[in-house]
Write a protein that holds these residues in place. Sequence first.
Motif, PDB file in Angstrom:
ATOM      1  N   ALA B  23       0.828  -1.206   0.000  1.00 58.32           N
ATOM      2  CA  ALA B  23       0.000   0.000   0.000  1.00 58.32           C
ATOM      3  C   ALA B  23       0.859   1.252   0.000  1.00 58.32           C
ATOM      4  O   ALA B  23       2.006   1.235   0.430  1.00 58.32           O
ATOM      5  CB  ALA B  23      -0.898  -0.014   1.224  1.00 58.32           C
ATOM      6  N   GLU B  24       0.297   2.343  -0.494  1.00 58.49           N
ATOM      7  CA  GLU B  24       0.936   3.641  -0.323  1.00 58.49           C
ATOM      8  C   GLU B  24       0.871   3.997   1.151  1.00 58.49           C
ATOM      9  O   GLU B  24      -0.144   3.777   1.807  1.00 58.49           O
ATOM     10  CB  GLU B  24       0.185   4.706  -1.129  1.00 58.49           C
ATOM     11  N   ILE B  25       1.961   4.578   1.654  1.00 59.91           N
ATOM     12  CA  ILE B  25       1.980   4.947   3.067  1.00 59.91           C
ATOM     13  C   ILE B  25       1.913   6.464   3.183  1.00 59.91           C
ATOM     14  O   ILE B  25       2.657   7.180   2.511  1.00 59.91           O
ATOM     15  CB  ILE B  25       3.253   4.418   3.756  1.00 59.91           C
ATOM     16  N   ALA B  26       0.985   6.932   4.014  1.00 58.19           N
ATOM     17  CA  ALA B  26       0.861   8.370   4.238  1.00 58.19           C
ATOM     18  C   ALA B  26       1.489   8.709   5.577  1.00 58.19           C
ATOM     19  O   ALA B  26       1.165   8.123   6.605  1.00 58.19           O
ATOM     20  CB  ALA B  26      -0.609   8.772   4.240  1.00 58.19           C
ATOM     21  N   VAL B  27       2.437   9.661   5.541  1.00 61.51           N
ATOM     22  CA  VAL B  27       3.037  10.156   6.780  1.00 61.51           C
ATOM     23  C   VAL B  27       2.145  11.296   7.263  1.00 61.51           C
ATOM     24  O   VAL B  27       1.859  12.231   6.509  1.00 61.51           O
ATOM     25  CB  VAL B  27       4.474  10.642   6.543  1.00 61.51           C
ATOM     26  N   ILE B  28       1.695  11.185   8.512  1.00 64.70           N
ATOM     27  CA  ILE B  28       0.678  12.135   8.985  1.00 64.70           C
ATOM     28  C   ILE B  28       1.141  12.930  10.201  1.00 64.70           C
ATOM     29  O   ILE B  28       1.914  12.432  11.020  1.00 64.70           O
ATOM     30  CB  ILE B  28      -0.646  11.394   9.325  1.00 64.70           C
ATOM     31  N   VAL B  29       0.667  14.160  10.272  1.00 64.97           N
ATOM     32  CA  VAL B  29       0.905  15.003  11.449  1.00 64.97           C
ATOM     33  C   VAL B  29      -0.425  15.611  11.880  1.00 64.97           C
ATOM     34  O   VAL B  29      -1.438  15.461  11.190  1.00 64.97           O
ATOM     35  CB  VAL B  29       1.926  16.144  11.161  1.00 64.97           C
ATOM     36  N   ASN B  30      -0.365  16.298  12.997  1.00 68.45           N
ATOM     37  CA  ASN B  30      -1.550  16.997  13.504  1.00 68.45           C
ATOM     38  C   ASN B  30      -1.923  18.131  12.535  1.00 68.45           C
ATOM     39  O   ASN B  30      -1.030  18.794  12.003  1.00 68.45           O
ATOM     40  CB  ASN B  30      -1.194  17.552  14.886  1.00 68.45           C
ATOM     41  N   PRO B  31      -3.214  18.366  12.294  1.00 68.74           N
ATOM     42  CA  PRO B  31      -3.620  19.439  11.362  1.00 68.74           C
ATOM     43  C   PRO B  31      -3.059  20.807  11.764  1.00 68.74           C
ATOM     44  O   PRO B  31      -2.846  21.670  10.907  1.00 68.74           O
ATOM     45  CB  PRO B  31      -5.136  19.424  11.450  1.00 68.74           C
ATOM     46  N   VAL B  56       5.598   8.287  16.315  1.00 67.99           N
ATOM     47  CA  VAL B  56       4.941   7.070  16.806  1.00 67.99           C
ATOM     48  C   VAL B  56       5.004   6.015  15.702  1.00 67.99           C
ATOM     49  O   VAL B  56       4.972   6.326  14.516  1.00 67.99           O
ATOM     50  CB  VAL B  56       3.464   7.278  17.241  1.00 67.99           C
ATOM     51  N   ASN B  57       5.088   4.781  16.131  1.00 77.38           N
ATOM     52  CA  ASN B  57       5.256   3.662  15.232  1.00 77.38           C
ATOM     53  C   ASN B  57       4.064   2.736  15.309  1.00 77.38           C
ATOM     54  O   ASN B  57       3.294   2.797  16.272  1.00 77.38           O
ATOM     55  CB  ASN B  57       6.507   2.873  15.659  1.00 77.38           C
ATOM     56  N   LEU B  58       3.957   1.850  14.332  1.00 75.24           N
ATOM     57  CA  LEU B  58       3.036   0.726  14.463  1.00 75.24           C
ATOM     58  C   LEU B  58       3.823  -0.424  15.086  1.00 75.24           C
ATOM     59  O   LEU B  58       5.051  -0.471  14.986  1.00 75.24           O
ATOM     60  CB  LEU B  58       2.512   0.313  13.082  1.00 75.24           C
ATOM     61  N   VAL B  59       3.146  -1.350  15.733  1.00 79.65           N
ATOM     62  CA  VAL B  59       3.825  -2.498  16.334  1.00 79.65           C
ATOM     63  C   VAL B  59       4.502  -3.323  15.240  1.00 79.65           C
ATOM     64  O   VAL B  59       4.093  -3.293  14.076  1.00 79.65           O
ATOM     65  CB  VAL B  59       2.858  -3.396  17.142  1.00 79.65           C
ATOM     66  N   SER B  66       7.022  -2.985   8.529  1.00 83.85           N
ATOM     67  CA  SER B  66       8.267  -3.326   7.830  1.00 83.85           C
ATOM     68  C   SER B  66       8.357  -2.555   6.509  1.00 83.85           C
ATOM     69  O   SER B  66       9.439  -2.163   6.083  1.00 83.85           O
ATOM     70  CB  SER B  66       8.373  -4.828   7.605  1.00 83.85           C
ATOM     71  N   GLN B  67       7.184  -2.304   5.876  1.00 86.72           N
ATOM     72  CA  GLN B  67       7.193  -1.482   4.656  1.00 86.72           C
ATOM     73  C   GLN B  67       7.665  -0.068   4.961  1.00 86.72           C
ATOM     74  O   GLN B  67       8.438   0.520   4.210  1.00 86.72           O
ATOM     75  CB  GLN B  67       5.794  -1.412   4.045  1.00 86.72           C
ATOM     76  N   PHE B  68       7.195   0.464   6.086  1.00 91.11           N
ATOM     77  CA  PHE B  68       7.606   1.817   6.462  1.00 91.11           C
ATOM     78  C   PHE B  68       9.097   1.855   6.796  1.00 91.11           C
ATOM     79  O   PHE B  68       9.811   2.784   6.419  1.00 91.11           O
ATOM     80  CB  PHE B  68       6.788   2.321   7.655  1.00 91.11           C
ATOM     81  N   ILE B 116       4.077  12.728  14.997  1.00 86.59           N
ATOM     82  CA  ILE B 116       4.136  12.330  13.596  1.00 86.59           C
ATOM     83  C   ILE B 116       3.968  10.815  13.552  1.00 86.59           C
ATOM     84  O   ILE B 116       4.487  10.110  14.434  1.00 86.59           O
ATOM     85  CB  ILE B 116       5.445  12.804  12.916  1.00 86.59           C
ATOM     86  N   GLY B 117       3.219  10.337  12.562  1.00 84.97           N
ATOM     87  CA  GLY B 117       2.994   8.902  12.454  1.00 84.97           C
ATOM     88  C   GLY B 117       2.781   8.535  10.999  1.00 84.97           C
ATOM     89  O   GLY B 117       3.030   9.349  10.103  1.00 84.97           O
ATOM     90  N   TYR B 118       2.339   7.323  10.753  1.00 81.68           N
ATOM     91  CA  TYR B 118       2.063   6.900   9.378  1.00 81.68           C
ATOM     92  C   TYR B 118       0.964   5.855   9.386  1.00 81.68           C
ATOM     93  O   TYR B 118       0.815   5.107  10.362  1.00 81.68           O
ATOM     94  CB  TYR B 118       3.330   6.353   8.710  1.00 81.68           C
TER      95      TYR B 118
END
Lengths: 384, 135
Positions: B23-31, B56-59, B66-68, B116-118
């Motif tokens: 999948a495409e990964i979106a890096v996200i922050v607070n608005p 922050v990470n995913l488990v 692993s993709q990130f 920041i997360g994804y």
Amino acid sequence: MKKSLLALSLAVALVPCTVYSNTTINGFASIKAGITTGSDDQLYGYDDKLNFKNESLIALQIKSDLGDKLSVTAQLLGRGSDDFDVGFEWAFVSYQLSDNMTINAGRLRTPFYKYSDFKDVGYAYDWLRVPQGVYGLGFDTIEGVTLYRTAQLGDVDSTLQLVFGGYDGDASLSGARVNARIDNVAGVTWELAKDALSARFAYLTGKTTIDTSPVTLAPGFTVGNLYQALTANGLAPLVAAIDIDDESSNFIGVGLTYDDSDWIAVAEYTRVKVDNSFIATQKNWYASLGKRFNSYTPYISFERENNAALVGIYQPYAAVLPAQLLVPVQGLIASQERDANTWNIGLRYDFHPSAAFKTQFSSEKNKTMDQRNGVLAVGIDLVF
Amino acid sequence: MLSRKLALIVMLGTAGFMSSVAAEIAVIVNPANSAAVTNDELTRLYTGRSSALTAVNLVESSPLRSQFDEKGVGRSSAQLKAHWSKLVFTGKGTPPLELATEAAVIEHVAQNPNAIGYVAAASVTDAVKVVLTLN
């Protein structure tokens, strides 16, 4: 590195802004087995009987975040070679002075080498063991204080570390356990990193005292006996030139690393000097090259040790020394002579997200003794 | 531990996440966050060399993780774990907080102005802002 999911989700649910994970427990372990390849060989504590204990270790680290930038960390480590007796390898209080400055005080690692800080955490590097020809100095820990300062100099990441303190404990000298002290340790290390390249410089000084008197030179004749006999013969200046009593000492280390995530190359050069003593100046280096193929990282490395015995110490006295004193003086000084090359070839295999399998063959050519020693070792390094 | 991991994989599998392997990964922050994040800065944030934002990470058991690690940080998961063990066991750093689901990441980022997360690009909601998309 994994915190309780439940605790985290609760913390996230209840405290939306700042999450203080009060206490975290992490650990690492290495289970290694090794055997020499020749029946008379001895290397890294191994002989020709398969040994699972010598290089195995397990450690638990407890870190408690006290809030307001203060934390306390204790690392308990038990080594198989010490029958897994547990001791504090690190125990320090940490205070974050600013975003890029931290001060730690307590029991710390002496930052001699690039891998000093985490040489017991096998999972953190590819080798089965750090290059012993360079990393064999001892004096791993220090009681004192250290300041870290990170900065960005253009594109380059800089980490400067200052350390002050002292060491008081055991050291190994010619196979004997002796009491050693290094007072007034002051040191600086500087690491610069840009993309795949990084360079490290270390300079430390101190006043070294090693009680060599219990070391046996011949049956019933110790170094202490030798010093007494020399003093009784009016040769106190020779004793002063040999013994290790509050001697100015210094350490220089230079390291270079290239790691582009496919290739990894590391080299380190170190020089150790203890003035006015029989300790030879030690000039050692290693170079290592590895290539990553997904989960497999084969590597090859070479270590060079070159310590020339300080025969100049007794030469002015050679004519006046009676043979029964000259011979043990020569023997003591000659014991520092070491000229050895070691080749290592090995493989790291990441077979599990938290564990790596490793195997390494090391072949040491000791030119001083005209001896070759080989060791084959396998093991698992893990973090939890 | 293992059974929990297994349960999670099964759970994610039934929820249809397993199909989003690349999948495409979106890096996200607070608005509320107006910072621009480059690939380089992302690497620095997720390797502990920058603390400008709180990552922050995913488990590890999440397939997106692993993709990130590969696409976002440029290292394999094992290399990153080795990197973080250096910092953890020398008291020099703490790895990013790990959250179990993409929904938890979105919620965390939505509530923390500095986070920041994804997540998978398809999972992005209005509660967060995309600063970088990784293919």
